[in-house]
Design an enzyme around this catalytic site. Structure first.
Site, mmCIF file in Angstrom:
data_model
loop_
_atom_site.group_PDB
_atom_site.id
_atom_site.type_symbol
_atom_site.label_atom_id
_atom_site.label_comp_id
_atom_site.label_asym_id
_atom_site.label_seq_id
_atom_site.Cartn_x
_atom_site.Cartn_y
_atom_site.Cartn_z
ATOM 1 C CE LYS A 2 -3.103 25.745 -7.812
ATOM 2 N NZ LYS A 2 -1.929 26.292 -7.183
ATOM 3 C CB THR A 44 -8.407 4.333 4.522
ATOM 4 O OG1 THR A 44 -9.263 5.388 4.375
ATOM 5 C CG2 THR A 44 -8.153 3.602 3.382
ATOM 6 C CD GLU A 86 -2.768 1.412 2.486
ATOM 7 O OE1 GLU A 86 -2.204 1.014 3.528
ATOM 8 O OE2 GLU A 86 -3.646 1.936 2.418
ATOM 9 C CG ASP A 119 -1.746 15.671 -2.754
ATOM 10 O OD1 ASP A 119 -2.823 16.183 -3.353
ATOM 11 O OD2 ASP A 119 -0.930 15.999 -1.767
ATOM 12 C CE1 TYR A 139 -8.750 12.429 3.533
ATOM 13 C CE2 TYR A 139 -10.194 11.272 1.811
ATOM 14 C CZ TYR A 139 -9.479 12.387 2.189
ATOM 15 O OH TYR A 139 -9.550 13.622 1.391
ATOM 16 C CD GLU A 140 -13.238 3.376 2.219
ATOM 17 O OE1 GLU A 140 -12.280 2.744 2.464
ATOM 18 O OE2 GLU A 140 -14.017 2.567 1.514
#
Lengths: 211, 211
Positions: free
Chosen positions: B122, B191, B44, B118, B193-194
């Site tokens: 841009k 995760t 990972e 990430d 974050y998930e």
């Protein structure tokens, strides 16, 4: 959506014999002969009022386009549009997209367009979706070796289904857009349905599947 | 997100020598030997606090898992989690996912997980996205012949980009989800974050790319 039945739509339609072909006559037809010119053949399934396919035909004079649409009174609008634009590289079959194999020879289509087809949201109806693997196997037969399918929808679940069906059926994918109208994709020709939904801020999904 | 620097995090981390490997020591390491067992290797990139990879390691005792994470104070949490669960098939490199080629032999990884990397929104930074074709070419080298990349993100634009990069780089796709938590997909390991983002009703996107 229900459409007003126009009395005699079938007769009016078939009177435009340069543009409209009845289902039975489309079977096994020699399309090069019909158009009087041998060009790559692109077909749209469910062409509606023909905004997309006449737009494409205007843009690409070196391609022959055929739109298939079941509803004769809707197709009449497409035929009139093609005639008003004096296009000579587009025609319409008053028939059923699912009968594609009867209208075209194996290996004869360079491209199939599927725009905003019925999502058939219930799982038990998934086989009716025009991007179901059953149909994809049929399209493979009828496409040239380097054939392509260009697919658009405003239905996220249908798009997810399509991406997986394309991938699992051995098509490769490119130019995938999860929000077509805010992407940098150039040269998009809209359908009438698409214009209405994009104007409401709804997302349009698009991809190209190729062999 | 900024993380509180823990004084001596590096020393604390490397004290757990069964679980944590310093970047320099990871170069050219014999991982079968490290784990004391020859098993398929899954990696990972950006493992964070290790919720995902320790969950996977619990579920799949026949696979060796390695999580790579740059931030030592974050990785310390992952190491403690693995130790508390008494897992023997997971380890962590305090290193940079972009240096994968140095940590593993060509053709040695069965699977790479990229979770919520990430998005570098841009355009001029697109090459930094871990699913940019530059990285994908690198992953191809390091994956086995039937290797896979499993990718998750909450960022629609990044997901669109990933689908196109995978496709254009010759990966095939499967199990594409445009809204993972409302799909029927089973066996998803989340995760941290998930969990936070899904709880807020945000969509999670996921796909598997394979060679």
């Amino acid at each position: 959506m229900r459409h007003r039945k126009i009395k005699g739509a079938r007769e009016m339609l078939l009177a435009h014999e340069d543009y409209a072909v009845a289902e039975d006559e489309a079977i096994g037809k020699d399309w090069d002969e019909f158009f009087g010119a041998q060009r790559p053949l692109h077909v749209e399934l469910g062409t509606g009022r023909g905004k997309f396919i006449t737009g494409m035909a205007s843009n690409c004079p070196d391609v022959n386009f055929i739109g298939i649409e079941l509803k004769e009174e809707v197709l009449l609008r497409a035929v009139k549009r093609a005639r008003d634009k004096q296009l000579h590289n587009v025609a319409f079959i008053a028939g059923n997209g699912a009968r594609l194999m009867e209208y075209f020879k194996a290996g004869s289509l360079e491209r199939i367009y599927i725009n905003f087809c019925d999502p058939w949201p219930k799982n038990r109806h998934s086989k009716r979706r025009l991007v179901h693997r059953g149909f994809l196997e049929m399209y493979k037969e009828i496409l040239t070796q380097k054939g392509e399918i260009h697919f658009k929808t405003d239905n996220e679940k249908l798009f997810e289904f399509a991406l997986n069906e394309f991938s699992d059926s051995g098509f490769r994918l490119r130019n995938i857009s999860l929000d077509l109208h805010s992407s940098g994709f150039e040269g998009n020709v809209t359908t009438e349905y698409e214009e209405r939904f994009a104007a409401l801020g709804m997302k349009i999904y698009r991809c190209e599947a190729y062999l």
